[in-house]
Design a protein around this motif. Structure first.
Motif, PDB file in Angstrom:
ATOM      1  N   ALA A  44      27.986  12.752  10.131  1.00 57.08           N
ATOM      2  CA  ALA A  44      27.250  13.497  11.159  1.00 57.08           C
ATOM      3  C   ALA A  44      28.215  14.092  12.180  1.00 57.08           C
ATOM      4  CB  ALA A  44      26.259  12.577  11.863  1.00 57.08           C
ATOM      5  N   LEU A  45      27.763  15.140  12.850  1.00 56.25           N
ATOM      6  CA  LEU A  45      28.539  15.704  13.953  1.00 56.25           C
ATOM      7  C   LEU A  45      28.361  14.833  15.193  1.00 56.25           C
ATOM      8  CD1 LEU A  45      30.261  17.965  15.218  1.00 56.25           C
ATOM      9  CD2 LEU A  45      28.140  19.217  15.669  1.00 56.25           C
ATOM     10  N   ASP A  46      27.122  14.521  15.523  1.00 52.46           N
ATOM     11  CA  ASP A  46      26.782  13.693  16.678  1.00 52.46           C
ATOM     12  C   ASP A  46      25.944  12.511  16.205  1.00 52.46           C
ATOM     13  OD1 ASP A  46      27.591  15.740  18.873  1.00 52.46           O
ATOM     14  OD2 ASP A  46      26.182  16.862  17.608  1.00 52.46           O
ATOM     15  N   VAL A  47      25.986  11.428  16.962  1.00 44.97           N
ATOM     16  CA  VAL A  47      25.134  10.272  16.654  1.00 44.97           C
ATOM     17  C   VAL A  47      24.024  10.224  17.696  1.00 44.97           C
ATOM     18  CG1 VAL A  47      25.020   7.793  16.252  1.00 44.97           C
ATOM     19  CG2 VAL A  47      27.103   9.047  15.676  1.00 44.97           C
ATOM     20  N   THR A  48      22.902  10.819  17.362  1.00 43.27           N
ATOM     21  CA  THR A  48      21.714  10.785  18.206  1.00 43.27           C
ATOM     22  C   THR A  48      20.729   9.792  17.609  1.00 43.27           C
ATOM     23  OG1 THR A  48      20.610  12.516  16.930  1.00 43.27           O
ATOM     24  CG2 THR A  48      22.031  13.234  18.753  1.00 43.27           C
ATOM     25  N   GLU A  49      19.633   9.527  18.344  1.00 44.40           N
ATOM     26  CA  GLU A  49      18.638   8.604  17.817  1.00 44.40           C
ATOM     27  C   GLU A  49      18.028   9.146  16.528  1.00 44.40           C
ATOM     28  OE1 GLU A  49      15.109   5.674  19.462  1.00 44.40           O
ATOM     29  OE2 GLU A  49      16.028   7.134  20.796  1.00 44.40           O
ATOM     30  N   GLU A  50      17.875  10.479  16.438  1.00 43.48           N
ATOM     31  CA  GLU A  50      17.339  11.083  15.211  1.00 43.48           C
ATOM     32  C   GLU A  50      18.294  10.877  14.033  1.00 43.48           C
ATOM     33  OE1 GLU A  50      15.468  12.720  18.713  1.00 43.48           O
ATOM     34  OE2 GLU A  50      17.591  12.625  18.139  1.00 43.48           O
ATOM     35  N   VAL A  51      19.586  10.928  14.293  1.00 49.42           N
ATOM     36  CA  VAL A  51      20.576  10.703  13.235  1.00 49.42           C
ATOM     37  C   VAL A  51      20.538   9.244  12.788  1.00 49.42           C
ATOM     38  CG1 VAL A  51      23.063  10.626  12.736  1.00 49.42           C
ATOM     39  CG2 VAL A  51      22.083  12.607  13.903  1.00 49.42           C
ATOM     40  N   VAL A  52      20.386   8.327  13.736  1.00 51.02           N
ATOM     41  CA  VAL A  52      20.283   6.907  13.378  1.00 51.02           C
ATOM     42  C   VAL A  52      19.030   6.661  12.540  1.00 51.02           C
ATOM     43  CG1 VAL A  52      20.096   4.541  14.256  1.00 51.02           C
ATOM     44  CG2 VAL A  52      21.587   6.194  15.419  1.00 51.02           C
ATOM     45  N   ASP A  53      17.928   7.282  12.924  1.00 49.90           N
ATOM     46  CA  ASP A  53      16.697   7.164  12.120  1.00 49.90           C
ATOM     47  C   ASP A  53      16.932   7.690  10.701  1.00 49.90           C
ATOM     48  OD1 ASP A  53      15.244   6.030  14.192  1.00 49.90           O
ATOM     49  OD2 ASP A  53      14.430   7.953  14.892  1.00 49.90           O
ATOM     50  N   GLU A  54      17.685   8.781  10.607  1.00 51.92           N
ATOM     51  CA  GLU A  54      18.011   9.340   9.295  1.00 51.92           C
ATOM     52  C   GLU A  54      18.840   8.341   8.485  1.00 51.92           C
ATOM     53  OE1 GLU A  54      20.039  13.451   7.537  1.00 51.92           O
ATOM     54  OE2 GLU A  54      20.780  12.578   9.415  1.00 51.92           O
ATOM     55  N   ALA A  55      19.816   7.696   9.137  1.00 59.57           N
ATOM     56  CA  ALA A  55      20.650   6.702   8.455  1.00 59.57           C
ATOM     57  C   ALA A  55      19.801   5.555   7.920  1.00 59.57           C
ATOM     58  CB  ALA A  55      21.727   6.173   9.401  1.00 59.57           C
TER      59      ALA A  55
END
Length: 373
Positions: A44-55
């Motif tokens: 990922a480029l940034d680690v946002t809450e949406e990215v964590v949910d994706e993970a």
């Protein structure tokens, strides 16, 4: 077979060695542990809450990102705050976060080379815009049985040794006689315990950059037939290759500022770009710097660039550049999202070579914080 966390990081650090990072940059493991098997890596480029949910959704237990999630010392961990909630979700789901930032920017075939490729800056004559690291050089000397000289040389060359300027596969070889007496408990490749042996050997000398010296030594030891290898590694006063932020060089073909701006917009898949300068002016040499590079416009001009492509250009810098006669194209900081597919591909290929079943995926989440209306 799943890859260990350290294996994934070693691959990442082959692409972007940690010592390339700008001093004080927040890189490396920022949360969690690498002492585990990795099922899936999310890039990922940034680690946002949406990215964590994706993970969580895709089953990733390691996120490799470009931008840090911890910038300064944490006084307390309040899980009712956005940052605290993010850290809590990562910890509860056993997701580690590893950051590769300015070291990925600086790296050869890293962020800034990818950006330079996309906008058409020739590789020949391409230079860093701001030098931040010069590789130290060492001389490796190793003594090898005559019949194994070529095998050992090929191994160290493949690992990155032997380069001097525009020449590769450089070495010096001197034949002589080596002596040794295997002691009790030894398992000699040549000779027998307690007997003094004399062997025709070759003294090999070659140049090794610091950035690859561990890999070169490992390759040399693996290729060498002896149980105990006699070798030396000497530091040299000579300077090695220079690495730095940004890239500057000639464009593949002259164009207008307006045409280049359109190319930048399409290459980085952004809704628009901001441009400083006459859209009809001819540009033949360009500079690029991922992220916030507005302050580097004078370096770009020093190198003869007609235009600098970078993000986060402020109003006053735009006026200064306009007065100085250098054009600017700003595709935004989020243009760095190109690293997701590039890093994912690098890691996937490296893990496949190791016959690992660990998967790597590029994040599909759009972390651009701005909305354009």
């Amino acid at each position: 077979m799943l890859a260990h966390g350290q294996t994934v990081v070693q691959l990442m650090e082959r692409l972007a060695p940690k010592h390339y990072a700008v001093e004080g940059d927040k890189i490396g493991l920022q949360l969690g542990t690498l002492q585990k098997e990795i099922r899936k890596v999310l890039v990922a480029l940034d680690v946002t809450e949406e990215v964590v949910d994706e993970a969580i959704f895709v089953g990733a237990n390691l996120i490799v990102a470009h931008h840090a999630i911890i910038y300064r010392p944490i006084a307390k961990l309040d899980t009712s705050t956005p940052a605290g909630r993010l850290y809590e979700k990562l910890i509860k789901n056993d997701i580690a976060v590893y950051i590769s930032h300015t070291n990925l920017d600086v790296a050869e075939d890293g962020m800034n080379d990818w950006m330079a490729d996309l906008i058409g800056i020739d590789t020949e004559g391409r230079l860093p815009l701001d030098e931040v690291h010069t590789d130290k050089l060492y001389k490796l000397v190793v003594f090898v049985p005559k019949d194994y000289r070529d095998r050992v040389l090929e191994a160290v060359w493949q690992a990155g040794a032997g380069g001097i300027g525009n020449y590769s596969h450089c070495s010096f070889n001197l034949e002589g006689t080596g002596t040794f007496r295997p002691l009790e408990g030894a398992d000699p490749f040549i000779g027998s315990t307690g007997k003094l042996e004399q062997v025709e050997e070759v003294r090999i000398e070659t140049i090794v950059p610091y950035s690859v010296h561990r890999a070169v030594i490992q390759a040399m030891l693996k290729a060498h037939p002896y149980e105990e290898v006699a070798y030396d590694l000497y530091p040299l006063e000579l300077k090695g290759r220079s690495f730095g932020l940004g890239r500057v060089g000639k464009l593949s073909a002259p164009t207008t500022l307006g045409e280049l701006a359109d190319k930048v917009k399409k290459a980085f898949d952004v809704p628009f770009v901001r441009v400083v300068g006459d859209l009809q002016r001819s540009v033949s040499k360009a500079a690029v710097l991922g992220g916030s590079g507005a302050k580097y416009f004078r370096q770009a001009q020093f190198y003869g660039a007609d235009v600098l492509v970078t993000g986060d250009i402020d109003y006053h810098t735009a006026h200064d550049a306009l007065a100085a006669g250098i054009a600017l194209i700003d595709p935004g900081h989020n243009a760095e999202k190109i690293m997701k597919a590039k890093v994912a591909d690098w890691l996937a290929r490296g893990l496949a070579e190791r016959k690992s079943s660990t998967e790597v995926v590029a994040s599909a989440v759009d972390t651009e914080p701005f909305r354009f209306v």
